[in-house]
Structure formats: structure tokens, C-alpha cells
Design an enzyme around this catalytic site. Sequence first.
Site, PDB file in Angstrom:
ATOM      1  N   ILE A  27       0.834  -1.202   0.000  1.00  0.00           N
ATOM      2  CA  ILE A  27       0.000   0.000   0.000  1.00  0.00           C
ATOM      3  C   ILE A  27       0.869   1.252   0.000  1.00  0.00           C
ATOM      4  CG2 ILE A  27      -1.741   1.280   1.310  1.00  0.00           C
ATOM      5  CD1 ILE A  27      -2.435  -1.573   2.492  1.00  0.00           C
ATOM      6  N   CYS A  28       0.530   2.173  -0.880  1.00  0.00           N
ATOM      7  CA  CYS A  28       1.229   3.449  -0.954  1.00  0.00           C
ATOM      8  C   CYS A  28       0.395   4.475  -0.184  1.00  0.00           C
ATOM      9  CB  CYS A  28       1.398   3.879  -2.408  1.00  0.00           C
ATOM     10  SG  CYS A  28       2.365   5.379  -2.553  1.00  0.00           S
ATOM     11  N   LEU A  29       0.742   4.622   1.074  1.00  0.00           N
ATOM     12  CA  LEU A  29       0.079   5.597   1.940  1.00  0.00           C
ATOM     13  C   LEU A  29       1.205   6.271   2.716  1.00  0.00           C
ATOM     14  CD1 LEU A  29      -2.675   6.662   2.952  1.00  0.00           C
ATOM     15  CD2 LEU A  29      -2.635   4.850   4.668  1.00  0.00           C
TER      16      LEU A  29
END
Length: 183
Positions: free
Chosen positions: A110-112
Site C-alpha cells: 500500500i502506498c500511503l
Amino acid sequence: MLKIWSMKQQQQKNEAAAGPAAKKKKVTAAQLRVQKDLSELALPQTMKTVFPNPDDILNFTLHLTPDEGLYKSGSFSFTFAISQNFPHEPPKVKCQQKIYHPNIDLEGNICLNILREDWKPVLNLNAVVVGLQFLFLEPNASDPLNKEAAADLQGDRDRFKRNVRSSMQGGSVKGESFDKVVK
């Protein structure tokens, strides 16, 4: 001072005599912080947490079912693995389904930003949950992990919507098969 030392030795003898069953489990700082974060977690009806091992609060699953946006009606599971260095290290969060999303790659990473460079110890699990929820309401094409999905979102929003719907039904997009997440 000698009295304290002899008391400590006596306590160790008593613990040894009682055996391993009588030993108390030590609670770590990370466990205390996670326990606090979980008690303050205000999950909407579209989310729930599951603890596969009730004795291990550092590893759990968050189920998210968006009720609006492009991913509405999908059911997504995220595993949380929290290290003993929490809150100084962010939790490791992974999506368990293979989905078509600009900020989630095909392996579930996840790109957070708050799960990486913008993590600060003052942030809590609620911030991560809100961040995940926001990714499903407003996918971010400017910071992608899945570059093809991001290009679709930026270049042709209607095609992106069709690809999201198709992938959520368990279809394939550009030769890549996806998990059925619509119940």
C-alpha cells in the site's frame, strides 16, 4: 540493600518453583500503545477488526467494505503487523486481495505516506484506518504503486471506472486477473 537483594532472590526461587505456568506474561510498550489505540478506534459500520489469535493484539485483520465511491460494495481485508518498536515504526499493512487500484500494487503493498516517510509516533492506528478508507474514496494517481491503474485514472477516468468494476467482479484488466471482491 542486602534485604532487597535477598527478596529478589526469594522471588526468583518462588517463580522457579511455581513452574512456567505461573509466570506472568510481560506487556511491552508496543502492546500497551496498541491496546490504547484499539480502545480509541471508532470504526464505522463498514469496517471491523478480527484477531486470529486473541492473545496477539499486534497482528490483526481489518475488513473494509466501502459504501460509496468507485470501490463501493467491495470487501477488502488488510493485515496489520505491528512491531515491538511501535509507535516509533509504522505498522506493516497489506491488502489481502489482488485489486486494481493506483495506490495498491498486485502484491498488496500500500502506498500511503503515513505508512512510510510521514509516519510519526504521535500518529495512531485510527490515522492509518482513516488513510485506508480515504484511498478507497479518492484514489491518488500522483503517488502510485500500480502505474497502469494510475495512468488510467489520470488519462481516462471512465475507462478507469470500467476497469475497477471489471476487476472487482473477478475479471481481468490488461491481461491481469483480479480477485472477486464483490459479494
